[in-house]
Design a protein around this motif. Structure first.
Motif, PDB file in Angstrom:
ATOM      1  N   ARG A  84       0.852  -1.270   0.245  1.00  0.00           N
ATOM      2  CA  ARG A  84      -0.015  -0.043  -0.095  1.00  0.00           C
ATOM      3  C   ARG A  84       1.109   1.245  -0.080  1.00  0.00           C
ATOM      4  O   ARG A  84       0.348   2.195  -0.766  1.00  0.00           O
ATOM      5  N   PHE A  85       1.813   1.195   0.754  1.00  0.00           N
ATOM      6  CA  PHE A  85       2.803   2.449   0.843  1.00  0.00           C
ATOM      7  C   PHE A  85       3.537   2.715  -0.655  1.00  0.00           C
ATOM      8  O   PHE A  85       3.375   3.906  -1.118  1.00  0.00           O
ATOM      9  N   VAL A  86       3.939   1.703  -1.170  1.00  0.00           N
ATOM     10  CA  VAL A  86       4.557   1.817  -2.454  1.00  0.00           C
ATOM     11  C   VAL A  86       3.644   2.355  -3.551  1.00  0.00           C
ATOM     12  O   VAL A  86       3.994   3.157  -4.162  1.00  0.00           O
ATOM     13  N   GLU A  87       2.571   1.953  -3.381  1.00  0.00           N
ATOM     14  CA  GLU A  87       1.419   2.351  -4.383  1.00  0.00           C
ATOM     15  C   GLU A  87       1.117   3.625  -4.085  1.00  0.00           C
ATOM     16  O   GLU A  87       0.917   4.368  -5.077  1.00  0.00           O
ATOM     17  N   SER A  90       3.945   5.845  -5.090  1.00  0.00           N
ATOM     18  CA  SER A  90       4.112   6.061  -6.654  1.00  0.00           C
ATOM     19  C   SER A  90       3.116   7.078  -7.392  1.00  0.00           C
ATOM     20  O   SER A  90       3.447   7.563  -8.310  1.00  0.00           O
ATOM     21  N   HIS A  91       2.012   7.180  -6.536  1.00  0.00           N
ATOM     22  CA  HIS A  91       1.046   8.205  -7.192  1.00  0.00           C
ATOM     23  C   HIS A  91       1.073   9.476  -6.746  1.00  0.00           C
ATOM     24  O   HIS A  91       0.382  10.455  -7.124  1.00  0.00           O
ATOM     25  N   ALA A  92       1.778   9.743  -5.481  1.00  0.00           N
ATOM     26  CA  ALA A  92       2.233  11.262  -5.027  1.00  0.00           C
ATOM     27  C   ALA A  92       2.936  11.798  -5.902  1.00  0.00           C
ATOM     28  O   ALA A  92       4.042  11.506  -6.482  1.00  0.00           O
ATOM     29  N   PHE A 100       4.261  13.007   3.518  1.00  0.00           N
ATOM     30  CA  PHE A 100       2.932  12.588   4.349  1.00  0.00           C
ATOM     31  C   PHE A 100       3.014  10.990   4.207  1.00  0.00           C
ATOM     32  O   PHE A 100       3.095  10.442   5.360  1.00  0.00           O
ATOM     33  N   HIS A 101       2.969  10.331   3.048  1.00  0.00           N
ATOM     34  CA  HIS A 101       3.053   8.891   3.163  1.00  0.00           C
ATOM     35  C   HIS A 101       4.261   8.151   3.592  1.00  0.00           C
ATOM     36  O   HIS A 101       4.045   7.144   4.215  1.00  0.00           O
TER      37      HIS A 101
END
Length: 127
Positions: A84-87, A90-92, A100-101
């Motif tokens: 979830r973190f990587v996803e 990658s969209h940030a 934040f992520h």
């Protein structure tokens, strides 16, 4: 049976056939395992009519199965959180969003508020 006697009995049963080299190498891990096992609630209630060695070995197997299941679930959760973190990362698109992520993931991994503040200041210092 006292806690000390139980630990000694478990060590004798579980590690009787392990070469001294391996016992010396992993002594701390073996002690941690015996400590956890001796404090496991189910091992405290031995029925009177069961053979002590058989019963302790069965309880050790049940404990290890439980421990493996618990650790496997923790690993699955960590893997899911990481994916979830990587996803999300990658969209940030914005730097603030990425920070934040990263901080959110650090919190999920166990960082406390003080550590998070230090990390946040670290981001500011990079500017």
């Amino acid at each position: 049976m006292s806690s000390k006697q139980l630990k000694q009995r478990l060590e004798t049963l579980l590690f009787a056939d392990i070469a001294s080299f391996w016992l010396d190498l992993y002594r701390q891990k073996y002690r941690e395992l015996v400590d956890e096992l001796s404090q496991w609630e189910l091992i405290q209630n031995q029925p009177d009519d069961d053979d002590e060695d058989d019963w302790l070995l069965l309880q050790a197997i049940a404990f290890l199965t439980h421990k493996i299941d618990t650790l496997q679930n923790q690993l699955l959760k960590l893997d899911t959180d990481h994916r979830r973190f990587v996803e999300r990362l990658s969209h940030a698109e914005l730097k603030a969003e990425r920070e934040f992520h990263i901080l959110d993931y650090a919190y999920i991994l166990g960082a406390d508020r003080i550590q998070l503040k230090k990390e946040s200041r670290g981001f500011s210092a990079l500017v």
